[in-house]
Design an enzyme around this catalytic site. Structure first.
Site, mmCIF file in Angstrom:
data_model
loop_
_atom_site.group_PDB
_atom_site.id
_atom_site.type_symbol
_atom_site.label_atom_id
_atom_site.label_comp_id
_atom_site.label_asym_id
_atom_site.label_seq_id
_atom_site.Cartn_x
_atom_site.Cartn_y
_atom_site.Cartn_z
ATOM 1 N N SER A 138 42.609 106.892 -21.107
ATOM 2 C CA SER A 138 42.251 108.101 -20.604
ATOM 3 C C SER A 138 40.995 108.140 -19.936
ATOM 4 C CB SER A 138 42.394 109.248 -21.792
ATOM 5 O OG SER A 138 41.999 110.391 -21.557
ATOM 6 N N TYR B 271 39.853 111.502 -30.217
ATOM 7 C CA TYR B 271 40.738 110.923 -29.131
ATOM 8 C C TYR B 271 39.982 110.223 -28.333
ATOM 9 C CZ TYR B 271 43.922 111.655 -25.058
ATOM 10 O OH TYR B 271 44.813 111.360 -24.185
#
Length: 292
Positions: free
Chosen positions: A185, A198
């Protein structure tokens, strides 16, 4: 789809009041995400290949499954049991492309299930050429005290440990020319303060990708990762408030969220002979947001 990247997908505002409980379903999203159902055209780049895609029921995983099938691959789809309806919809698109779809429900946080996914894929589809580690759990926080031990351990088990177990099980079945494609990401580098855990898992994935590429290059197996920006998938209405959903992607240079279909070509490139000299790469698909 228009050739103007500013308007190639829906622009905000989106309807904000559409939060969902985990893990989220595509069928409840407005507007419906574009997975390339009507637009992706294959070129036979993966003819005769077998791919295992985690999180293949919806979002980026569904777009990759559709693209791989239209490129000629049979596809095994890993997903949580509560996502059965989304998984069946993805399988229909794979089969409509004339390829075999194998549905494999279960929880990736279980190491034994990860190993079983590979075993079932090889048994049912005759081998394994491409592993796409795409499934992910996302947790958000306001401060350090907002993240529970369960959140921390669950995120790393789903996002990092599962990736390792799957690679460990898959590599013995892979031949030279096989490929592993991981989903990291933009948070691996940007690391928003509300995504502590995350971002940490996605940073680990980026580093693991490089290490695996170095380890597996002598075997002729390439390992790369894709770094999405804000993409219109079910993870958004799970973790974001109404205002955040309504303005998703507004702060990117292109001014909008990406659609899952816009990620698929990167995954095809990294899995096919078109990317034969690419290994250890991180490919940003972020709407223009820089990662470095």
């Amino acid at each position: 789809m228009t050739s103007d990247p500013r308007t190639a997908g829906p622009r905000p505002p989106f309807p904000g009041d559409q939060q969902q409980e985990r893990p989220g379903l595509t069928s409840k999203m407005t507007p419906a995400p574009d997975h390339g159902e009507e637009s992706y055209v294959g070129k036979g780049l993966l003819a005769g290949k077998v791919a295992l895609i985690t999180g293949g029921d919806s979002g980026i995983g569904r777009a990759v499954a559709i693209a791989y099938a239209r490129e000629g691959a049979d596809v095994a789809i890993s997903y949580l049991p509560v996502e059965q309806s989304d998984a069946e919809a993805t399988a229909q698109w794979v089969e409509k492309a004339g390829r075999r779809a194998l549905l494999l429900p279960g929880d990736l946080r279980d190491a034994a299930h990860c190993r079983d996914l590979v075993a079932q894929t090889v048994s049912a589809l005759g081998g394994l050429d491409i592993l796409v580690n795409n499934a992910a759990a996302q947790t958000v926080n306001e401060g350090l005290d907002d993240v529970t031990t369960e959140d921390l351990e669950g995120s790393f088990r789903a996002n990092v440990f599962a990736m390792y177990y799957l690679c460990q099980a898959a590599v013995p079945h892979m031949k030279p020319g096989s490929a592993i494609v991981n989903s990291t990401s933009q948070q691996a580098k940007i690391a928003d303060k509300t995504m502590l855990i995350y971002a940490a898992t996605k940073g680990a994935i980026a580093s693991l990708t490089i290490a695996l590429s170095n380890l597996l290059a002598p075997k002729g197996i390439r390992v790369n990762c894709v770094a999405p920006g804000p993409i219109w998938t079910p993870i958004q209405p799970i973790v974001k408030e109404a205002e955040q959903i309504a303005t998703l992607g507004e702060d990117t240079p292109l001014g909008r969220a990406g659609q899952p279909a816009e990620l698929a070509p990167a995954y095809v490139l990294l899995a096919s002979r078109e990317g034969s000299y690419m290994s250890g790469a991180l490919v940003p698909v972020t709407g223009g947001t820089p990662m470095y």
